[in-house]
Design a protein around this motif. Structure first.
Motif, short mmCIF file in Angstrom:
data_model
loop_
_atom_site.label_atom_id
_atom_site.label_comp_id
_atom_site.label_asym_id
_atom_site.label_seq_id
_atom_site.Cartn_x
_atom_site.Cartn_y
_atom_site.Cartn_z
N LEU A 1 -9.40 4.29 -1.23
CA LEU A 1 -8.94 4.08 0.14
C LEU A 1 -7.43 4.20 0.30
CD1 LEU A 1 -9.92 3.32 3.00
CD2 LEU A 1 -9.63 0.92 2.36
N LEU A 2 -6.69 3.52 -0.52
CA LEU A 2 -5.23 3.47 -0.41
C LEU A 2 -4.59 4.56 -1.27
CD1 LEU A 2 -4.83 -0.39 -0.80
CD2 LEU A 2 -4.97 0.91 1.33
N ASN B 1 -12.57 -1.61 0.81
CA ASN B 1 -11.85 -0.96 -0.28
C ASN B 1 -12.78 -0.14 -1.17
OD1 ASN B 1 -9.34 -2.03 0.42
ND2 ASN B 1 -9.69 -3.88 -0.76
N ASP B 2 -14.00 -0.62 -1.35
CA ASP B 2 -15.00 0.06 -2.16
C ASP B 2 -16.19 0.37 -1.26
OD1 ASP B 2 -17.10 0.77 -3.85
OD2 ASP B 2 -16.95 -0.99 -5.13
N TYR C 1 -15.19 0.62 -8.10
CA TYR C 1 -13.86 1.01 -7.60
C TYR C 1 -13.28 2.13 -8.44
CZ TYR C 1 -8.75 0.70 -7.44
OH TYR C 1 -7.41 0.99 -7.40
N ASP D 1 -4.49 3.64 -4.76
CA ASP D 1 -5.75 3.85 -5.48
C ASP D 1 -5.81 5.28 -6.01
OD1 ASP D 1 -6.56 1.24 -4.77
OD2 ASP D 1 -7.51 1.96 -2.93
N SER E 1 -9.21 -3.30 3.68
CA SER E 1 -7.82 -3.04 4.05
C SER E 1 -7.78 -2.63 5.51
CB SER E 1 -7.22 -1.92 3.20
OG SER E 1 -7.10 -2.32 1.86
N SER F 1 0.80 -1.22 0.00
CA SER F 1 0.00 0.00 0.00
C SER F 1 0.83 1.27 0.00
CB SER F 1 -0.95 0.00 1.20
OG SER F 1 -0.21 -0.02 2.41
N HIS G 1 -9.67 -4.45 -6.07
CA HIS G 1 -10.03 -3.65 -4.89
C HIS G 1 -11.51 -3.32 -4.84
CE1 HIS G 1 -5.70 -2.01 -4.04
NE2 HIS G 1 -5.78 -3.32 -3.98
#
Length: 196
Positions: A133-134, A111-112, A123, A137, A64, A31, A59
């Motif tokens: 989120l990350l 994540n979504d 996503y 991403d 996460s 990540s 994702h």
């Protein structure tokens, strides 16, 4: 089961005789990696940028742990405590959900956010809205090498599903063990020669 694309998985893939957590680092994306690192990691395994973006679409399901994105919602920088690319309401919700992540490492977030249990292209649609989120991403929609494909998959779920299926089929045959270099395990969680 969650609505994603169908793809062929070849039978008879052999497992190796060595299984160590220390061998994971450098072989899967993390990540905190930048886009260049992720592209290089997948590129070293024979995947192009489009395939890398398609695989990142996984994702769309799952979660996460807060430790993977805490740097975006707590003490982001001296100037701002929260990553300004995050949707403010989303960031507030994450801060509440992850308030105790330091003492409880199992705390996590989907994540979504929009369709967490459905395999779809949401996503990609979330990314320009600040709902990635990350940091990896977020970078997907910013980096000029990946942005085109992320936008393409946001607009067209069929193209995403087709690209994801092809990339997963390719991933499923990566590093196949041949002959005596591996075995088809009777139980996936242990080597065949171990007696229980």
């Amino acid at each position: 089961m969650v609505g994603g694309p169908f793809y062929q998985v070849r039978l008879g893939r052999k497992d190796g005789f060595l299984s160590k957590s220390t061998r994971v680092k450098g072989n899967v994306p993390e990540s905190n990696m930048g886009t260049s690192e992720i592209i290089a990691l997948f590129g070293a395994k024979g995947f192009n940028v489009q395939e890398t973006v398609a695989l990142s679409g996984a994702h769309t399901i799952g979660f996460s742990h807060c430790k993977e994105f805490a740097n975006r919602i707590f003490n982001y920088s001296k100037a701002t405590p929260v990553d300004p690319t995050l949707n403010p309401r989303f960031a507030d919700g994450l801060k509440m959900a992850c308030a105790n992540y330091g003492s409880n490492p199992t705390v996590s977030a989907f994540n979504d956010l929009m369709t967490p249990n459905k395999f779809d292209n949401m996503y990609y649609q979330n990314l320009p809205r600040g709902l990635g989120l990350l940091s990896t991403d977020r970078d997907m929609i910013v980096d000029s090498r990946t942005k085109y494909f992320a936008n393409l998959y946001a607009k067209n779920q069929t193209l995403f599903f087709d690209a994801f299926a092809r990339a997963m089929e390719k991933l499923s045959v990566l590093g196949i063990k041949m002959g005596r270099n591996g075995e088809i395990r009777r139980r996936c969680d242990q080597f065949n020669n171990i007696v229980t």
